[in-house]
Design an enzyme around this catalytic site. Structure first.
Site, PDB file in Angstrom:
ATOM      1  N   SER A 208       0.997  -1.310   0.022  1.00 41.81           N
ATOM      2  CA  SER A 208       0.035   0.027  -0.040  1.00 41.81           C
ATOM      3  C   SER A 208       0.814   1.294   0.213  1.00 41.81           C
ATOM      4  CB  SER A 208      -0.929  -0.142   1.305  1.00 41.81           C
ATOM      5  OG  SER A 208      -0.047   0.047   2.529  1.00 41.81           O
ATOM      6  N   ALA A 210       1.507   5.248   1.750  1.00 41.18           N
ATOM      7  CA  ALA A 210       1.231   5.530   3.195  1.00 41.18           C
ATOM      8  C   ALA A 210      -0.388   5.937   3.297  1.00 41.18           C
ATOM      9  CB  ALA A 210       2.091   6.824   3.374  1.00 41.18           C
ATOM     10  N   THR A 212      -1.545   6.877   6.968  1.00 37.78           N
ATOM     11  CA  THR A 212      -1.131   7.954   8.016  1.00 37.78           C
ATOM     12  C   THR A 212       0.575   8.042   8.361  1.00 37.78           C
ATOM     13  OG1 THR A 212      -1.547   6.247   9.678  1.00 37.78           O
ATOM     14  CG2 THR A 212      -3.490   7.446   9.247  1.00 37.78           C
ATOM     15  N   SER A 213       1.150   7.198   7.759  1.00 35.96           N
ATOM     16  CA  SER A 213       2.563   7.215   8.108  1.00 35.96           C
ATOM     17  C   SER A 213       3.171   7.946   6.894  1.00 35.96           C
ATOM     18  CB  SER A 213       3.090   5.761   7.826  1.00 35.96           C
ATOM     19  OG  SER A 213       3.255   5.372   6.769  1.00 35.96           O
ATOM     20  N   ASP A 270      -9.653   1.317  15.053  1.00 31.93           N
ATOM     21  CA  ASP A 270      -8.490   0.166  14.743  1.00 31.93           C
ATOM     22  C   ASP A 270      -8.667  -0.950  15.565  1.00 31.93           C
ATOM     23  OD1 ASP A 270      -6.515  -0.628  13.484  1.00 31.93           O
ATOM     24  OD2 ASP A 270      -4.816   0.673  14.405  1.00 31.93           O
ATOM     25  N   SER A 278      -8.748  -7.157   6.954  1.00 36.53           N
ATOM     26  CA  SER A 278      -8.171  -6.176   5.844  1.00 36.53           C
ATOM     27  C   SER A 278      -7.101  -6.915   5.116  1.00 36.53           C
ATOM     28  CB  SER A 278      -7.905  -4.998   6.478  1.00 36.53           C
ATOM     29  OG  SER A 278      -7.021  -4.260   5.727  1.00 36.53           O
ATOM     30  N   LYS A 302       1.964  -0.168  17.490  1.00 36.16           N
ATOM     31  CA  LYS A 302       0.526  -0.631  17.253  1.00 36.16           C
ATOM     32  C   LYS A 302       0.210  -1.622  18.370  1.00 36.16           C
ATOM     33  CE  LYS A 302      -0.870   0.544  12.533  1.00 36.16           C
ATOM     34  NZ  LYS A 302      -1.249   0.167  11.400  1.00 36.16           N
TER      35      LYS A 302
END
Lengths: 515, 515
Positions: A208, A210, A212-213, A270, A278, A302
Site C-alpha cells: 500500500s 502511506a 497515516t505514515s 482500529d 483487511s 500498534k
C-alpha cells in the site's frame, strides 16, 4: 389512471461539477430545480439517479449558485460521473434514495445480532458498488467493532476477497510477508522480496501507499521503479522475475478494504478483527499460500504488550487455517524505527545500502530482513530445515539479491518521481549527556509527515542514534530534511515542542523479542 | 528560529458559498489555493478555521470551479458562515483539524468502556458547538446504541438538558405530556392543553415539527396560530393563559437532541436509551415537574409488544425519579390512527370538531384526550382523587376548553400558512365485503407524505372507517387529498400497490390496552 412514479418525474441534464468529495458519490442540484421538492430533498440526504436501467446512489448538495448547476441540470462530482458512466448532457431522473437493503443487517448488528454469511456478503457487495454513504459505512464498522464472532470474521474475509480481483498463480507455493505497520523506516519487504525471489520462490508482493505514515512500501519502491502496475503486467513480471514490488491499488485486490479504511482513518478506528479482515482478504485475493506476519511490539507501536500480541496472532492463525493459507506470525522489536531513514527517498537509500552490502548500511534493517527472509525460505521443501538464515545471508552477501532487485526494477520500468533528498535540513540535538532510552515512533512519523513525506519524496528524517547509544549534550540525534523552508520551520517547531527522543542516565530495557 | 505554525500559514478571504449542506459546517477551497497541500488536505476531510481567537471545525470540499471560490478565497456554506460569525472578506487561516478530544471517549465507548459523566458532558458540549462531523456523531450514537448503563443515561440527559435553554416557572406544578409518536392523527395535545389550562394548571407545551411523519403537533397547531415563538414571548403567553402550544425549535431546549436526531434519521437508528434521553432532556430543560408519557402499542406502532413497552416504561420512570420529575407512563391502543384526519389541516379540523363538541367529531380522539387530560388533572392537589375524568369532560363539554384554546390562539397570534384542504382527491375503496381487520400506520404515514404533508399543509388523508367497521366491496375506505395532480398520482399509485387497509371476514382482535 395514476402514472408510474418514475415516468412522471422531471428529467435533469447531466453535467460535470468539479468538487473533490473524496470517495463518496456527490451530486449537486439547483435550489430552483424543477426536480426539487424541499420536503423530500434536503442537503446531505441520499438520492437515486436513474438513466434506463442504470442506477446510482449519491449524497445530495443543493446550491443557489447558477454558475455551478442550472435549474434543469444535475452536477455530478468526479467519482459519481465515472461510476454512473452516462455522458455529460444525457437525461436522468432523480428521486429520494431507498437505503440499500443490506443496511437492515447493519442495524441488526448494531443491536447485537450475529450476522449470517449471506448478510455480510450483501453488505460488502453494496459497499463495493458505492451504494453506502460514509455515514453508513461508519455504522457498519462501529456496529461490528465491539464484537464479531469467528464465523462473521471468516464470512467478512471471504466476501471482501471475492469482491475484487482474485489472482491465481501456476506455482504450488506462493509466499508473502506483511507487517501491520506503525514503525518508521522498516522497509524490509524491499530486501526480503529480492532474496526470496533470487532463491526461486514466487513472491508477488503488492504493497500500500502511506495512509497515516510518512511512507508505505509502494511510496519507497516508487523511488526506484514504477509501481502502478496492472494485473496482467504484474503476472508477466512475476513470470520473469519470481517476484515484484508493486502498488496494490492498481491491482484491485479487496476493493472493499480500501473503502472501509477511508472511513476508519478519519474516525481513528482500529480493531483487531477489522485489521485481520483487511490483511487476510488481500492475501486470499492475492493467491498467497504461505504468509509471514510481522507484529512489531513496543511502547509506541500498534501493539504494546504480549497479551494483545498473542490475541492478534491467534486471530491471524485461525483465519489462515480456515482458508488453507499457512500463516506464521512473529512478534518483533517495535521499540524504535528500523533503519536510519524515514520518508521515501531516505528509506530507499537504506534499502540500497543493505542490498549493495555497503559498510554504512543500517545493521538492524539488514538483520531483520535476513530473519524474515529466513522464515520464508524455510517454506521451500527443498531447503534443509534450519538453513533458511544461512541461505538468505548467502543470497544477500553474494550480490544475488541485488541483481534480482535490479531485474525487478528493470521489469517494472523507470519511475518519473523526484528522487533527491531534501536539501533544507534542521538538526535536533541531545539536551543532556546520557544514553538514548526511548524513541517515540508516533512522534517521528508525525514529524516526517509535517516535513512533507510521503508527497515530498525526499522529505523526512535521518536518525543518527538508536536506543542504547551514548550521546553528549548538543550532539545531533536526528536531522529533518525538506524541500521547502515553511515545512522545515513547521517540522523544527514541532520537534522542539515534542521531542521524539528521551536521553537519560538509566539503561534502556531491551526489546522483549528479537528483531 | 522556526516560526509558530499558525502565523506562517497563508490567509484566505472569507466568502459566502450557497451550498445547502444540512446541519454540517462545510467550507470550499480552490484546488489552486495557496493554502492547499494535497498531502494534508483531501476532499471530505476535516479542517480548522481560525480568525483571532475564533475557531471553527468544518468538512472540506475542494473545487476547480473558479466561479465558486478563487485561489485566495475560502467559501463558507450558510451554517458555517453563521456559526463562525466573521464578515465576508475577512482573513482566516486554515489547517488540518485535530479531532475534538472528546472523540477519545467515543472510541472508548465503541470499545466497550463505560463513560464517566464528565466525558459525556464533553461529548455533548462539542456536539452542541458543531465540532463533530456527521460521521463522528454517528460514531457516538452507534457506539452507545447497544449498551448504555443507567449512570450513562442519567449523565446524558443531564448534559443534553444543560446544553441549551433551561426554563424556570413560578408555579410549583408544571405539567406536560408527551407521546413517542408513530400513530397517524393522534393530535391529543391540542385538546389536552386547553382542558388542563382551563382548569388552571400550568402546561407550557413545546412540540416538534414532523421529522418522518406527515405532521407534528407544531405543524398542525400552525394551521390555527403562529408557533415560532421565542422564550420570552412563551413565558408571557403562559403567564396569561396557563398554557401554550408552540414549536420547540425556537425555544432551543436540548439543542444536542436536534443534532443527534439529524443523524439518527438517515441511519434509521432508534434505541430506547436514546429515545428516553431525547424526551427527558427536553422535559428537564422545559422545567416540567409532572409528566405523562403516552406509549401507543400495536403491530405497526413503534412498540409492538408488552415486554418492550414495560422496559421503556421502567426507563422513563427511572430517569424521572432521578431528576425529581413525577413521571406517569401509560400504554395506549396503537393499532390504528386516532381521529380521522392525517396531515396538518385535516388534523386541525378533527381537533376543532372535538373542542366545539361537533356531533361528527371523532370519538376516539375525544375519548383519548379526555383520558390523558384526566391523568394530568389528578396532579392538582385540590382535585378530589378519581375525579379527573369528570372534570376534564366538564371543561370540554361546557366550552371552557374551547374558550381557552381561543385565548391561546389569540396570544400566539395568527399564522400566515395556507389552511385549505387539498381539493384534488382520490378515494381508495374496499376490495371485498367484510370487516376492517387491520390498518397499517406506517403505510398511512407514508401515503400522507407522498401526498405532500406536512409541507403542503392541506395534503393528507381522511379516513372513513376504522378497525371493526363493516364495509362493502367498492365502499371508500379513505380519501387522499393533495394540492397538486402529480402528488395525487404518486400517492394513488402507492396506495394501490401497498394498501394500508386489510378487509376480511375474521373479527379483529381488540387493542390490548384501553385508548
Amino acid at each position: 389512471m395514476p402514472q408510474l412514479p418514475h415516468s412522471s418525474r422531471p428529467q435533469l441534464k447531466v453535467r460535470r461539477v468539479s468538487l473533490d468529495t473524496g470517495r463518496e458519490n456527490v451530486v449537486v442540484i439547483s435550489r430552483h430545480s424543477k426536480a426539487l421538492r424541499p420536503d423530500v430533498f434536503r442537503g446531505f440526504s441520499r438520492v437515486e439517479l436513474r438513466a434506463g436501467a442504470k442506477v446510482l446512489l449519491a449524497t445530495l448538495l443543493i446550491t443557489d449558485e447558477d454558475a455551478l448547476v442550472g435549474p434543469d441540470e444535475i452536477g455530478l462530482s468526479e467519482p459519481a460521473l465515472r461510476r454512473f458512466a452516462e455522458p455529460v448532457g444525457s437525461l436522468v431522473t432523480v428521486s429520494p434514495a431507498t437505503s440499500p437493503q443490506s443496511l437492515d443487517a447493519v442495524r441488526a448488528k448494531i443491536e447485537g445480532r450475529t450476522l449470517q454469511p449471506a448478510e455480510i456478503e450483501a453488505i460488502i457487495g453494496d459497499l463495493t458498488h458505492y451504494r453506502y454513504s460514509d455515514m453508513e459505512i461508519a455504522a457498519f464498522l462501529i456496529g461490528s467493532a465491539r464484537f464479531m464472532t469467528s464465523g462473521e470474521l471468516i464470512a467478512l474475509v471471504q466476501a471482501m476477497a471475492r469482491a475484487g480481483t482474485q489472482l491465481k498463480w501456476p506455482d504450488g507455493i506462493v509466499v508473502d510477508k506483511h507487517c501491520i505497520g506503525g514503525i518508521p523506516g522498516n522497509r524490509t519487504s524491499m530486501i526480503v522480496v529480492p532474496i526470496v525471489a533470487a532463491h526461486g520462490l514466487t513472491i508477488p508482493k503488492t504493497s500500500s501507499r502511506a495512509i497515516t505514515s510518512p511512507a508505505g512500501t509502494a511510496d519507497t519502491m516508487e523511488i526506484l521503479a514504477r509501481v502502478d502496475v496492472g494485473v496482467e503486467e504484474m503476472k508477466e513480471i512475476v513470470a520473469a522475475c519470481r517476484g515484484c514490488l508493486v502498488w496494490g491499488g492498481h491491482v484491485n485486490l479487496s476493493p472493499a478494504d480500501d473503502i472501509l479504511i477511508s472511513v476508519e482513518r478519519p474516525l481513528c478506528l482500529d480493531t483487531r478483527e477489522q485489521m485481520v479482515a483487511s490483511i487476510m482478504s488481500k492475501k486470499l485475493a492475492a493467491g498467497s499460500t504461505h504468509l509471514l506476519i510481522d507484529l512489531p511490539v513496543g511502547p509506541t507501536a500498534k501493539l504494546t504488550n504480549a497479551t494483545e500480541t498473542m490475541r492478534l496472532r491467534k486471530l491471524f492463525e485461525f483465519v489462515g487455517d480456515h482458508f488453507g493459507i499457512a500463516v506464521e506470525v512473529i512478534a518483533t522489536d517495535g521499540r524504535q524505527p528500523i533503519g536510519n531513514g524515514i520518508g521515501p527517498v531516505l528509506e530507499a537509500e537504506d534499502v540500497m545500502a543493505v542490498l549493495t552490502n555497503d559498510a554504512k548500511a543500517p545493521a538492524d534493517l539488514r538483520e531483520k530482513s535476513l530473519r524474515l527472509a529466513a522464515h520464508l525460505l524455510e517454506y521451500d521443501p527443498q531447503l534443509r530445515g534450519g538453513s533458511g538464515y544461512a541461505r538468505a545471508r548467502e543470497l544477500l552477501d553474494s550480490g544475488a539479491a541485488l541483481r534480482k532487485m535490479q531485474d525487478i526494477i528493470d521489469a517494472q520500468g523507470p519511475s518519473s518521481c523526484r528522487n533527491d533528498v531534501g536539501k533544507l535540513t534542521f538538526d535536533i540535538a541531545a539536551d543532556a549527556d546520557g544514553r538514548v532510552c526511548e524513541i517515540d515512533c508516533l512522534q517521528l512519523n508525525r514529524l516526517a509527515r509535517i516535513a512533507g513525506a510521503p508527497i515530498d519524496k525526499g522529505a523526512g528524517i535521518r536518525l543518527f542514534s538508536k536506543i542504547g547509544d551514548r550521546v553528549e549534550k548538543g550532539q545531533p540525534l536526528y536531522r529533518i530534511h525538506t524541500y521547502d523552508q515553511s515545512e522545515l520551520d513547521l517540522a523544527a517547531t514541532a520537534a522542539r515542542v515534542n521531542n521524539a527522543y528521551t536521553v537519560g542516565d538509566r539503561y534502556p530495557a531491551s526489546g522483549g523479542t528479537a528483531p
